[in-house]
Design a protein around this motif. Structure first.
Motif, PDB file in Angstrom:
ATOM      1  N   ARG A   1       0.728  35.307   6.931  1.00 60.56           N
ATOM      2  CA  ARG A   1      -0.068  36.443   7.054  1.00 60.56           C
ATOM      3  C   ARG A   1      -2.142  36.354   6.799  1.00 60.56           C
ATOM      4  NH1 ARG A   1       0.801  42.183   5.935  1.00 60.56           N
ATOM      5  NH2 ARG A   1      -1.143  43.035   5.182  1.00 60.56           N
TER       6      ARG A   1
ATOM      7  N   LEU B   1       4.979  39.600   6.892  1.00 62.96           N
ATOM      8  CA  LEU B   1       4.275  38.706   7.995  1.00 62.96           C
ATOM      9  C   LEU B   1       3.707  39.161   9.191  1.00 62.96           C
ATOM     10  CD1 LEU B   1       7.518  36.522   7.252  1.00 62.96           C
ATOM     11  CD2 LEU B   1       5.493  36.534   6.542  1.00 62.96           C
ATOM     12  N   GLU B   2       2.581  38.721   9.303  1.00 61.25           N
ATOM     13  CA  GLU B   2       1.916  38.934  10.465  1.00 61.25           C
ATOM     14  C   GLU B   2       3.102  38.150  12.330  1.00 61.25           C
ATOM     15  OE1 GLU B   2      -1.760  40.373   9.187  1.00 61.25           O
ATOM     16  OE2 GLU B   2      -1.535  38.242   9.932  1.00 61.25           O
TER      17      GLU B   2
ATOM     18  N   THR C   1       1.115  41.240   0.040  1.00 59.61           N
ATOM     19  CA  THR C   1       0.402  41.464   0.538  1.00 59.61           C
ATOM     20  C   THR C   1      -1.564  41.770  -0.169  1.00 59.61           C
ATOM     21  OG1 THR C   1       1.234  43.242   1.234  1.00 59.61           O
ATOM     22  CG2 THR C   1      -1.257  43.846   1.888  1.00 59.61           C
TER      23      THR C   1
END
Length: 160
Positions: free
Chosen positions: A120, A88-89, A55
């Protein structure tokens, strides 16, 4: 220039009991391409630590690519895919499938890799196995797709 970070996930490497040969393969690969190694770190097989590093790198370090190595198998401490999936997006399942398919050319055990890939922000994150040989096989796939993926994530979408 593509900015890359490498995260080794291994209890043994983190404790100084095992050498980190797979990330050395990754560093050499980056250098051969003239890409920038922006970050490199080792963490134990702990999902919160893995997720925090991923992140931070994706959100603050403005990296194009993060490669993890290790923690993708069936072992009880292999949590890299779960930690990665949590940050993860947008998943990129085709990339993870291509990496497994490449490994299957050498060993049926590649089917046991649970690595994931995805996005991400504008950063591509890819889990690689921990073995040096599996990393080398994976790099053959990444060679063909990473530059285009980075361009697309940066908004350079010309497909000509």
């Amino acid at each position: 220039m593509i900015r890359v970070a490498i995260l080794t996930v291994s209890d043994g490497v983190a404790a100084g009991k095992r050498e980190d040969t797979s990330s050395e393969v990754l560093v050499a690969w980056l250098e051969q391409r003239g890409w920038s190694l922006a970050e490199r770190r080792v963490v134990p097989d702990e999902a919160p630590e893995i997720a925090a590093v991923l992140t931070g790198w994706a959100d603050r370090a403005k990296l194009d690519l993060v490669l993890t190595t290790g923690g993708t198998g069936f072992g009880p401490r292999d949590v890299t895919p779960e930690a990665t999936s949590g940050v993860l997006e947008r998943p990129a399942p085709g990339l993870a499938e291509a990496l497994r398919a490449a490994g299957m050319q050498s060993t049926p055990f590649a089917a046991l890799s649970r690595g994931v890939a995805g996005i991400r922000g504008s950063c591509l994150i890819v889990n690689l196995p921990g073995s040096e040989g599996a990393v080398r096989e994976s790099l053959e796939v990444l060679d063909r797709v990473v530059p285009h993926a980075v361009d697309l994530l940066a908004g350079r979408t010309d497909h000509s």
